[in-house]
Enzyme design. Structure first.
Site, PDB file in Angstrom:
ATOM      1  N   ASP A  91     106.954 -21.406  -1.335  1.00 15.72           N
ATOM      2  CA  ASP A  91     107.583 -21.651  -0.039  1.00 15.72           C
ATOM      3  C   ASP A  91     107.647 -23.162   0.178  1.00 15.72           C
ATOM      4  O   ASP A  91     106.641 -23.787   0.526  1.00 15.72           O
ATOM      5  CB  ASP A  91     106.776 -21.014   1.088  1.00 15.72           C
ATOM      6  CG  ASP A  91     106.769 -19.487   1.042  1.00 15.72           C
ATOM      7  OD1 ASP A  91     106.918 -18.922  -0.068  1.00 15.72           O
ATOM      8  OD2 ASP A  91     106.606 -18.872   2.104  1.00 15.72           O
ATOM      9  N   LYS A 153     113.564 -19.474   5.145  1.00 12.33           N
ATOM     10  CA  LYS A 153     112.396 -19.134   5.969  1.00 12.33           C
ATOM     11  C   LYS A 153     112.443 -19.968   7.236  1.00 12.33           C
ATOM     12  O   LYS A 153     112.750 -21.157   7.209  1.00 12.33           O
ATOM     13  CB  LYS A 153     111.127 -19.413   5.165  1.00 12.33           C
ATOM     14  CG  LYS A 153     109.813 -19.241   5.916  1.00 12.33           C
ATOM     15  CD  LYS A 153     108.650 -19.530   4.974  1.00 12.33           C
ATOM     16  CE  LYS A 153     107.322 -19.627   5.699  1.00 12.33           C
ATOM     17  NZ  LYS A 153     106.196 -19.899   4.794  1.00 12.33           N
ATOM     18  N   LYS A 183     112.976 -14.912   5.604  1.00 13.93           N
ATOM     19  CA  LYS A 183     111.573 -14.750   5.968  1.00 13.93           C
ATOM     20  C   LYS A 183     111.352 -15.352   7.345  1.00 13.93           C
ATOM     21  O   LYS A 183     111.693 -16.509   7.598  1.00 13.93           O
ATOM     22  CB  LYS A 183     110.658 -15.436   4.954  1.00 13.93           C
ATOM     23  CG  LYS A 183     109.175 -15.366   5.328  1.00 13.93           C
ATOM     24  CD  LYS A 183     108.296 -15.989   4.252  1.00 13.93           C
ATOM     25  CE  LYS A 183     106.832 -16.076   4.688  1.00 13.93           C
ATOM     26  NZ  LYS A 183     105.964 -16.650   3.636  1.00 13.93           N
TER      27      LYS A 183
END
Length: 217
Positions: A91, A153, A183
């Protein structure tokens, strides 16, 4: 739509990103993750390699966290090392200064540098949506798509502008379509909000209060 506890659990990245987190705490995180039946645990890269077995969960690691204000080659090296030490997913935080400055070609190059450093692992681009305008959210998502990221995300959970929102998730999903996943992360503390984010198009949830969220669906 209604969601079962098991259905939502499979979409959770069970997260511990406090800078003072220890291996002992991560071991507890992994044990809880396996009990809850979540998708993965998400931890800081300095904790790798983990000195214990993950059981049935995947390992996600952050990169360029939490500011994103790192040189792209540094992010790329951090991501590659994390994968070499066992990470299944990375991430990464995009360069927020470039995003708010509308320098989207630079944002794309930043993400691509990490993508090329770890071609087989799952890459999530953290865009810090609460700090961006709608137009900037769309442009950064398009940059992430062009650079080959697997997810966009919403948030790190550390930025003062806030975390996930239903509006941002819906906009992100509308932008990336079926070619990428979304996400939602940051400020998700109950099942009602989690369900709203899933309805808006999220396919993964970053949670530190996973048990509480599952208990309140």
């Amino acid at each position: 739509m209604p969601y079962t506890r098991d259905d939502v659990a499979k979409l959770i990245d069970h997260t511990l990103l406090k800078p003072e987190a220890t291996h002992s705490q991560v071991r507890e995180l992994v044990e809880e993750a396996n009990e809850l039946g979540v998708c993965s645990v998400c931890v800081s890269p300095s904790l790798l390699p983990l000195p214990f077995d993950l059981g049935n969960v995947k390992l996600a690691v952050v990169c360029g966290f939490p500011s994103g204000a790192h040189h792209s080659d540094v992010k790329a090296a951090e991501a590659a090392r994390a994968v070499a030490q066992g990470a299944d997913e990375v991430d990464m935080v995009v360069n927020l200064a470039w995003a708010v400055g509308n320098e989207f070609e630079k944002v794309e190059a930043d993400i691509r540098a990490v993508r090329e450093a770890m071609p087989r692992a799952v890459l999530k681009a953290i865009i810090e949506s609460a700090a961006l305008s709608d137009e900037q959210i769309v442009a950064v998502c398009e940059a992430a798509k062009a650079a080959g990221a697997d997810f966009v995300k919403t948030s790190t959970g550390f930025h003062p502008s806030g975390g996930a929102s239903v509006h941002a998730v819906a906009l992100m999903k509308a932008t990336v379509g079926e070619t990428m996943q979304v996400k939602a992360s940051g400020g998700i503390r109950d099942g009602k909000f989690a369900a709203e984010l899933l309805d808006a198009g999220a396919t993964r949830l970053g949670l530190s209060a996973s048990a509480k969220v599952l208990d309140t669906l």
